[in-house]
Design an enzyme around this catalytic site. Structure first.
Site, short mmCIF file in Angstrom:
data_model
loop_
_atom_site.label_atom_id
_atom_site.label_comp_id
_atom_site.label_asym_id
_atom_site.label_seq_id
_atom_site.Cartn_x
_atom_site.Cartn_y
_atom_site.Cartn_z
N ARG A 36 -6.75 43.38 26.68
CA ARG A 36 -6.70 42.56 27.90
C ARG A 36 -5.52 41.59 27.90
O ARG A 36 -4.89 41.37 28.93
CB ARG A 36 -8.03 41.79 28.04
CG ARG A 36 -8.16 41.09 29.36
CD ARG A 36 -9.60 40.76 29.69
NE ARG A 36 -9.68 40.31 31.06
CZ ARG A 36 -9.93 39.05 31.43
NH1 ARG A 36 -10.13 38.14 30.52
NH2 ARG A 36 -9.98 38.75 32.70
N HIS A 40 -2.73 41.39 30.79
CA HIS A 40 -2.49 40.18 31.59
C HIS A 40 -1.06 39.67 31.43
O HIS A 40 -0.51 39.05 32.35
CB HIS A 40 -3.50 39.09 31.23
CG HIS A 40 -4.81 39.28 31.93
ND1 HIS A 40 -5.62 38.25 32.32
CD2 HIS A 40 -5.44 40.40 32.35
CE1 HIS A 40 -6.69 38.73 32.93
NE2 HIS A 40 -6.61 40.04 32.94
N TRP A 180 -19.81 47.19 30.40
CA TRP A 180 -19.76 48.34 31.30
C TRP A 180 -20.37 49.60 30.67
O TRP A 180 -20.75 50.52 31.36
CB TRP A 180 -18.30 48.66 31.66
CG TRP A 180 -17.60 47.64 32.50
CD1 TRP A 180 -17.55 47.64 33.86
CD2 TRP A 180 -16.81 46.51 32.07
NE1 TRP A 180 -16.78 46.57 34.29
CE2 TRP A 180 -16.32 45.86 33.22
CE3 TRP A 180 -16.47 45.98 30.82
CZ2 TRP A 180 -15.51 44.73 33.16
CZ3 TRP A 180 -15.68 44.85 30.77
CH2 TRP A 180 -15.20 44.24 31.92
C1 HEM Z 1 -8.53 46.58 38.32
C2 HEM Z 1 -8.53 45.25 38.32
C3 HEM Z 1 -9.18 44.46 37.21
C4 HEM Z 1 -10.03 43.43 37.35
C5 HEM Z 1 -10.48 42.82 38.68
C6 HEM Z 1 -10.47 43.04 36.04
C7 HEM Z 1 -11.35 42.00 35.78
C8 HEM Z 1 -11.89 41.74 34.54
C9 HEM Z 1 -12.85 40.71 34.26
C10 HEM Z 1 -13.42 39.74 35.28
C11 HEM Z 1 -13.14 40.77 32.95
C12 HEM Z 1 -14.10 39.87 32.19
C13 HEM Z 1 -13.34 38.84 31.39
C14 HEM Z 1 -14.25 37.97 30.55
O1 HEM Z 1 -15.20 37.41 31.12
O2 HEM Z 1 -14.02 37.86 29.35
C15 HEM Z 1 -12.38 41.84 32.39
C16 HEM Z 1 -12.43 42.24 31.07
C17 HEM Z 1 -11.66 43.21 30.55
N1 HEM Z 1 -10.62 43.88 31.17
FE1 HEM Z 1 -10.27 43.90 33.15
N2 HEM Z 1 -9.85 43.84 35.12
C18 HEM Z 1 -9.05 44.72 35.79
C19 HEM Z 1 -8.21 45.66 35.22
C20 HEM Z 1 -8.04 45.83 33.87
C21 HEM Z 1 -7.00 46.61 33.27
C22 HEM Z 1 -5.88 47.32 34.05
C23 HEM Z 1 -7.19 46.57 31.93
C24 HEM Z 1 -6.39 47.20 30.84
C25 HEM Z 1 -5.67 48.30 31.00
C26 HEM Z 1 -8.37 45.76 31.70
C27 HEM Z 1 -8.94 45.52 30.47
C28 HEM Z 1 -10.04 44.71 30.26
C29 HEM Z 1 -10.75 44.62 28.99
C30 HEM Z 1 -10.47 45.43 27.74
C31 HEM Z 1 -11.76 43.67 29.17
C32 HEM Z 1 -12.80 43.20 28.14
C33 HEM Z 1 -12.28 41.97 27.45
C34 HEM Z 1 -13.22 41.40 26.40
O3 HEM Z 1 -14.20 42.05 26.02
O4 HEM Z 1 -12.96 40.28 25.94
N3 HEM Z 1 -8.84 45.31 32.90
N4 HEM Z 1 -11.61 42.42 33.38
#
Ligand code: HEM
Length: 413
Positions: A36, A40, A180
């Site tokens: 992530r 970002h 998820w």
């Molecule tokens: C499509 C639009 C996207 C939205 C709206 C989105 C939104 C989010 C949100 C709200 C979280 C939760 C963060 C937290 O509470 O810790 C999250 C987690 C995460 N996102 Fe996304 N995301 C998007 C795309 C992506 C992309 C493109 C990637 C990587 C290629 C990604 C990788 C991740 C990962 C790995 C987590 C888990 C992080 C953790 O466990 O600490 N996301 N995302």
């Protein structure tokens, strides 16, 4: 160009094993967070003016550091601190992106293309404005606004979203809650399987709007995740990745590698090369050069879209009426005929506009005739508009209109 690895005099595999130690140890498995932070850092890129992106590691500075979208990400940056101390010659920008790429591999995913060579910004003057990263409470149009700005296609948006097979949402960071998939530390296609196979209902709680699976009540989806299932252009890719994990791995590796290189072309000469090959392929399709097209197709990303127009090789061939290429592009290269360019046109819209009757006949059975462009025109609407006085190829257009009317009638049956 000097190879960045040579400059660093560094074996990337050794660096990767140090990163592994930092990410996976007795205290933590921080691979999802590493994925992530890299996303970002890179996902602020704006293809129009080249601002944002992974070069510079500007998340170390204000205002990017306290962009609410980046809440919690300082943890992973701290986890990598020791590696940075050991390898001071490696920039933060390279370290974060390499950690993101390697994290996918560590959790069983594909190898992500990554080359060192990014540099760190000395201060926050080049920080992009906050608010460039996607807002999970929105839908498909918002995803397109954000990812098209980076130069990503619908296919790449869906593939990249598959990263949500990892990790979870944290109430304290994003205000969302839950995971998820059942195994958030394994990179596979479960995210897409869950999205398609399960039913999703609004979670009854006082928190932000999010979805819970009806079957077990243990998994979650964000509103943006659900929009991939409900949007007619996104959904076929969700279905593809749910049934074909190899296709997901291949597309994810290409898209994530591209993402990590955004704003840092010097770091990714091979990606720049790939983009060039893809552009050459589209140009050969535009000129109808059969042999060159077939040759280039063997080694380039045939699905690549032109950055400023969102047009595929199929759009180019259909626009110029190159009938001899259509079958090859659709059947052999598997280019999706329902991809719409930034004007909302499919390849069939283009064929209809210029009265390329035979091209349109080939595309008709494989294209959704109800798709509208940004002017609200279906293919039939375009054909009618362009068969008015003053247009060329009138008789072909008239015959085409008849065929399109039939297919519209059939699609209503
Ligand atoms: C499509 C639009 C996207 C939205 C709206 C989105 C939104 C989010 C949100 C709200 C979280 C939760 C963060 C937290 O509470 O810790 C999250 C987690 C995460 N996102 Fe996304 N995301 C998007 C795309 C992506 C992309 C493109 C990637 C990587 C290629 C990604 C990788 C991740 C990962 C790995 C987590 C888990 C992080 C953790 O466990 O600490 N996301 N995302």
């Amino acid at each position: 160009m000097t190879c960045p690895m040579k400059k660093y005099d560094l074996n990337p595999e050794v660096l990767k094993s140090e990163i592994r130690q930092a990410l996976i140890n007795q205290k933590v498995n921080a691979c999802p967070m590493a994925c992530r932070v890299a996303w970002h850092a890179a996902g602020t890129y704006d293809a129009k003016d080249g601002t944002g992106g992974s070069n510079g590691a500007t998340m170390r500075f204000e205002p990017e550091d306290s962009d609410p979208a980046n809440a919690g990400l300082s943890i992973i940056r701290d986890l990598l601190h020791e590696v940075k101390l050991k390898y001071p010659q490696v920039s933060h920008a390279d370290l974060w992106t390499l950690a993101g790429a390697a994290a996918i591999e560590f959790l069983g995913g594909p190898k992500i293309p990554h080359i060192l060579g990014r540099t760190d910004a000395p201060n926050g003057t080049t920080c992009p404005a906050n608010g460039r990263l996607p807002d999970a409470s929105q839908g498909a149009q918002h995803l397109r606004d954000v990812f098209y700005r980076m130069g990503m296609s619908d296919r790449e948006i869906v593939a990249l979203s598959g990263a949500h097979t990892l990790g979870r949402c944290h109430l304290t960071r994003s205000g969302y809650d839950g995971k998820w998939t059942d195994n958030p530390l394994k990179f596979d296609n479960s995210y897409f399987k869950n999205l398609i196979e399960r039913d999703w209902k609004l979670r009854p709680w006082d928190g932000k709007e999010q979805f819970t699976d009806v079957q077990t009540g243990t998994l979650m989806m964000l509103p943006t995740d659900i929009s991939l299932k409900t949007d007619p252009q996104f959904r076929p890719y969700v279905e593809l990745y749910a049934r074909d994990e190899a296709a997901f791995f291949q597309d994810f590796a290409a898209a994530y590698g591209k993402l990590l290189g955004l704003g840092a072309p010097q770091a990714c000469p091979h990606l720049a090369q790939q983009e060039k090959a893809s552009a050459d392929f589209r140009e050969a399709c535009m000129h109808g050069h059969d042999e060159e097209v077939r040759q280039l197709a063997k080694s380039c990303n045939v699905h690549g879209m032109e950055g400023h127009s969102g047009r595929t090789a199929l759009h180019k061939a259909a626009f110029w009426g190159h009938i001899h290429l259509i079958n090859f592009l659709v059947k052999d290269c598997q280019i999706d005929p329902n991809v719409r360019d930034y004007n909302g046109d499919t390849a069939l819209h283009d064929a209809a506009r210029f009265g390329h009757e035979e091209v349109a006949e080939m595309l008709l059975p494989v294209t959704d005739v109800n798709l509208q462009n940004n002017l609200g025109q279906t293919v039939l609407g375009v054909a009618i508009e362009y068969s008015k006085d003053g247009g060329g190829n009138m008789s072909a257009k008239k015959r085409l209109i008849k065929k399109l009317e039939n297919s519209h009638n059939n699609s209503k049956l």
